[in-house]
Structure formats: C-alpha cells, structure tokens
Design a protein around this motif. Structure first.
Motif: not given
Length: 615
Positions: A356-376
């Motif tokens: 798998f690939l890391l995402t913005m969620q893994d930077m602790g940006m969950g909830g930032m405009g919904g952008m962090a929750g998706a895997k690639a």
C-alpha cells in the motif's frame, strides 16, 4: 469429550525436513508441554541455525530458536535460573508479566544485567493467566534468537473451551549482523526499501489524476523527504519470516481432528515486523489479546504488531489442510504453516498483496477538508465518512501542499503556510529530531490499518475489543499526560516528545496509586507498538469494559488514549517495541513513586517531564 490435558498430551506437530543444524524446541516439533512447572533453567549461548538451506549462528536459549516454552500456573511462585554462556552481558525480560520491579530484567533500569559465565535467578509470583512471551533486553540479542513463549494456566476454570492448542510464534530472521543493519539504517533509512516509486508509477498517476495533481503530489513528498512506500524499515530484502523458528518452505504443521476446537496462541516475537494473519477458508474467533480475555470476536484477518499476542479459536470441520498465512505488513514476504488432519498435507499459499501507499491521513491530516482519508485510487465508502466519492479524482486545488515549509529547518519537516504548528498542541522541543507534526491526529480505532479492509473479508479492529471482565479500577482519571512519538525518518532519529533517551533529564513521573490518562500522538509516518513495562493499560475504545493491553499499536498520524492505575512502584521501561527504533532513542523510563508529582497541581494536561534527573 476428552479432557483438555488429555488432548494436550496427544498434541503432535508434523514438521517438514530441515537441516541437521536446525534445533527446535519440543513444543514446536513434537508436543506442547502439558503440565505447568515452577522452576526452569535457561542457558543463553551460541548455536548453529539454518533457514532456507542457509546456515548461520544464532543466540539461543537451551540451544533452540525460539526458546523453550515456559508454562506456569497462576498463583504459583516460579524460579528461573538464567545462565549466561556468551562473551557479553545478557538479560531476560518477562514481557507482559506483573512482577516485582527488580525481576523485570531490563539492564540499567531494574538490574545490572547478567555478566558472562554468571547466573541470575529470577523469582516472582504468577499473578495472571494467558499467553505471553520473554526476550532479551540486551543489545540486539532479541533479533538474533533470544525469545520464547509463555503460557500461564488460570487457577480457576478457563472461559475458553478448546480441545487442543498450538503456539504460533512469528519472528523475523536476518543473517546480517544486527549492528550492521542498524548502521545501514542510520546512513540510509530506506536501505531495505525495495518498493520505491518509479517513473512508471508517475506515469500511472498522470493517467489517473492528471499532470498537475500528479506533479504537485510528487513535489510535496519530495520536499518532505518522505516516501509513500516507507512502510517498514527492515524488509524481506534481508529478513526471512519465521513461524515457530521455521521458514516458509519448511511448513510448520499442527494436526487436528475435524470438528475439534483448536486454540492458536499467536505471538509476534519479531524485532521489526508487523504481520497480517489469516487462515483462508477458516474463520477465527479472537478470544484474548495480550494475555487478557475479551468478548469473542469472529473475524477473517487481524494485524498483529510487534510484541502483541492474540489467541484465536478455529473449528476446522472438513478433512482438509488449511494454510496459516502471516503476511508482512509491507508485503515483502510471509511466514506460513499448516493446520491439517494428517502429516505431509498442504493447502494453497495465497499470493502476496501489493504494497500500500501512505496518504495524507498518515501525516495526521485526517479531517482536513476530507482530503486525508483516501488510499491511493480507492473509492471511499460511507463508513469512512466520504459519502462514496472517488477520492483519487478529487480536486485538491484548495489544498496546495507544495506550500509546506520545513519544520524548524529539519529535513522532511512540514508546516503549512498560515498555520502555527506549535499552537496545535505540540508542546515539546523541536529541532532536527522532529521532522513533522500531526496537524489533526484522529483515533481511528475502527480502522483495520493501512492496506487492510478492501479485500471483502472481515478484519479485526481495536474498536471491537471489549474486556471479558469489568475493569478493576472504576475511578476516572485524575490527571492527563500526553506524549508525542517523534522522528526524523531520513536521519533515522526516533524519540518521545522530540528527545531521545540520552537527551532527557529524568523519568516520567507517576504517583503511586494515581489514576491517569496517557495519550500517545504519532507525529511520524510509521506505526509504533508502544510497550509499558510492569502495568497493563486500559485502551479507551468506547467499550464499557476497556481491553487490557501491554502493547498498544499507534498507527501513523493517529492518537491513542489509555487509562492507567499506577499501582506498581519502581522504574519501568517505556518504549517502542521496534528494536531499532528503541535503539535509536524511542525509549523512556516511567517512575512510579510515593512522592507527589511535581506538576500534578499545576496543570491538568502535561507532557513527559524533562527536568528531573534520575537518582
């Protein structure tokens, strides 16, 4: 139905042929030890070891890898004589056991270690039951073979009914000198990462997302000196993954009779490796975690972090073989074995999944405009609060990640324009050891973990764990302590609150008898199994009966809260159980003392103390 002990005595394990240099403990090759004992002699030395046709030398306990099974009876007092036949100091830590402080086995914290040609005798009462393990806490000996299983039989009736049982101990083995492995990581933290993104991957991103977004994302990761494939520091590039001391080709086998209830005691005795465990075609009922009974949960797969244990019950009804498949989290290899009605049977071995690939969620940006929750490239479903929208196609123009700044000048650090990261709850030192900070860490207790949950089968989550018994201390927390897991991954620096162990001035202070909440915030992009010696923690999952844990996995960009009753006096090790992370500085000491906490009356929420020297 025959008694449990009768079946234990009949339990046999069929093992494929292996080299003469390979020595296995009796519990792994022939019969699980059926009767508890209260005295053992353990000799730590060097022995030949063979995996996959290649021979080397292991550090062994009584000549085997893993070491012998220690089976105790709850309520007994045990004596363990550890003899050191090495040319260096050694030690044994009894992982997860409640015991007197001077018996915990951590050199420099609870005792001086065991010198060459000396014997140290451990004596302590057994105050619990369940599945545990033991390992060296000296240097990198745990990586070279010094570990083994512990089973403690309850003094009363066991709430788990089963006909026979097996230990399934997972571990990682390298023929490299662990000191050399560590040196390589210090120079190049991605040395063992063979899944780096290629130009072909970039072209695929352009096709899926368009040139602009693909360029922006590539630029963002480059500026932060981070790779989306940085899942595990040490991989199958050097590791062979073992099940009960055997490589995948050796095919460890446990026998059963169709219709029996078989208890599998999974222990992750690895130095650095997480495993995703499943038995295709055979549901598992999880009945215990970290030795503590939970309300049974039926599942098809679970992730076991380093040092965790999970007990499961399976009921194979067909006259066929089943593969026990433990895939490394980074998908670079696997350990495997077989459950079968007869020896020399095998089932198909699943194909490894793509990393798998890391995402913005893994930077602790969950909830930032919904952008962090998706895997690639995945389509999110409503249970992840994205309304089923395809996140790979989302317009991120309102979140220009190319504008990130390095944090405090650290390579790989980040802070978004117009956002003061130190005001986001990071009240700890910065500097080169803190390359990034989680802007909006989420608990994500119902998240099965990166790379899991999209295969169409059930995956265990922390949110499903509920203690079988009421928690012993009903008091609410009197105080809150928050610690951040920090790092500079490029420089292979690991720490708590921005300080490595050799940089702190003193222990984290708990007052004896106090009730407190400890919150861990993961500011790194790697998962960390955090272990507090001497005490169980109650993981806050929302359950009315919180599960008791001795290891808590903290996923990237998340936070975990747990309640602790500080009822064990003394200095206790507190660390990441990834061996090279602990060696790299992610280690502290928790002191439980009668003296009042220095800041208990000054602030309700504090970080770990740095201002008092260990005396």
């Amino acid at each position: 139905m025959q008694s449990r002990r009768t079946f234990l005595k009949q339990t046999a394990v069929g093992v494929a042929a292996f080299g003469a240099a390979q020595l296995m403990p009796g519990w792994a090759r022939a019969m699980i030890q059926s009767e508890p004992r209260n005295a053992f002699d353990l000799t730590i030395g060097k022995s030949p070891f063979e995996v996959g046709g290649r021979r080397g030398t292991a550090t062994t306990i009584n000549g085997t890898v893993p070491g012998p099974l220690l089976r105790f009876q709850e309520g007994d007092e045990v004596t363990l004589r550890v003899h050191n036949r090495l040319r260096e100091d050694t030690s044994i830590h009894w992982h997860g056991l409640l015991l007197p402080n001077d018996q915990d086995g951590v050199p420099g914290v609870t005792f001086n270690g065991i010198r060459p040609d000396e014997t140290f005798t451990y004596r302590f009462p057994i105050r619990q039951s369940g599945t545990y393990w033991y390992h060296s806490h000296s240097g990198f000996q745990e990586q070279t073979g010094v570990y083994g299983p512990i089973i403690i039989d309850p003094k009363g009736a066991d709430p788990v009914q089963y006909d026979r049982e097996y230990i399934v101990m997972l571990s990682d083995w390298t023929f490299e000198d662990p000191n050399r492995v560590f040196a390589k990581l210090k120079k190049h933290s991605d040395y063992y990462n063979f899944h780096k993104r290629t130009f072909g991957d970039f072209l695929a991103d352009v096709r899926d997302k368009g040139l602009g977004q693909a360029m922006a994302e590539r630029k963002m990761w480059s500026e932060m000196r981070m790779m989306r494939t940085d899942i595990a520091d040490v991989t199958g590039a050097t590791y062979t993954y073992l099940m009960n001391g055997l490589g995948p080709d050796a095919n460890w086998t446990g026998l059963f009779k169709p219709g029996e209830r078989v208890r599998l005691r999974f222990i992750n005795g690895s130095a650095m490796s997480y495993f995703d465990v499943r038995i295709p075609g055979l549901p598992m009922t999880v009945v215990s975690t970290d030795g503590q009974n939970i309300d049974p949960v039926e599942t098809d797969e679970f992730r076991i972090s380093v040092a965790e244990t999970y007990d499961v019950v399976v009921e194979p009804k067909a006259d066929q073989a089943y593969t026990i498949f433990a895939e490394s989290m980074d998908r670079s290899g696997y350990a495997r074995g077989t459950l079968a009605p007869r020896e020399n049977m095998q089932a198909g071995v699943p194909q490894r999944r793509k990393p798998f690939l890391l995402t913005m969620q893994d930077m602790g940006m969950g909830g930032m405009g919904g952008m962090a929750g998706a895997k690639a490239g995945e389509k999110m479903t409503s249970d992840r609060d994205h309304g089923g929208h395809d996140m790979s196609a989302m317009d991120h123009s309102g979140h220009d990640m190319s504008g990130m700044k390095l944090k405090d000048g650290a390579a790989g650090g980040m802070a978004m324009d117009g956002m003061d990261m130190m005001d986001a709850g990071h009240n700890h030192p910065g500097g080169p050891g803190v390359a990034m900070e989680a802007m909006n860490p989420q608990e994500r207790l119902d998240d099965p973990g990166n790379g899991l949950g999209d295969d169409g089968w059930r995956v265990l989550t922390y949110s499903q764990l509920r203690s079988l018994s009421p928690n012993p201390d009903p008091r609410p927390p009197e105080r809150e302590v928050e610690l951040h897991l920090t790092s500079n991954m490029e420089r292979y620096m690991w720490s708590f609150d921005g300080l490595k162990f050799n940089e702190v001035d003193g222990p984290i202070l708990f007052t004896y008898g106090e009730r407190l909440r400890l919150t861990l915030v993961n500011d790194t992009m790697m998962a960390h199994p955090i272990h507090l010696h001497g005490m169980f923690v109650e993981l806050e999952t929302g359950a009315d009966q919180r599960p008791l844990k001795h290891v808590v996995n903290v996923e990237p960009g998340t936070k975990r809260s747990m309640l602790i009753t500080a009822n064990e006096r003394g200095d206790w090790a507190f660390h990441c159980h990834l061996l090279y992370h602990m060696a790299g500085g992610m280690f502290r000491v928790v002191r439980v003392a009668d003296a009042p906490h220095a800041s208990a009356g000054a602030s309700h929420s504090v970080h770990g103390n740095h201002g008092e020297a260990i005396k």
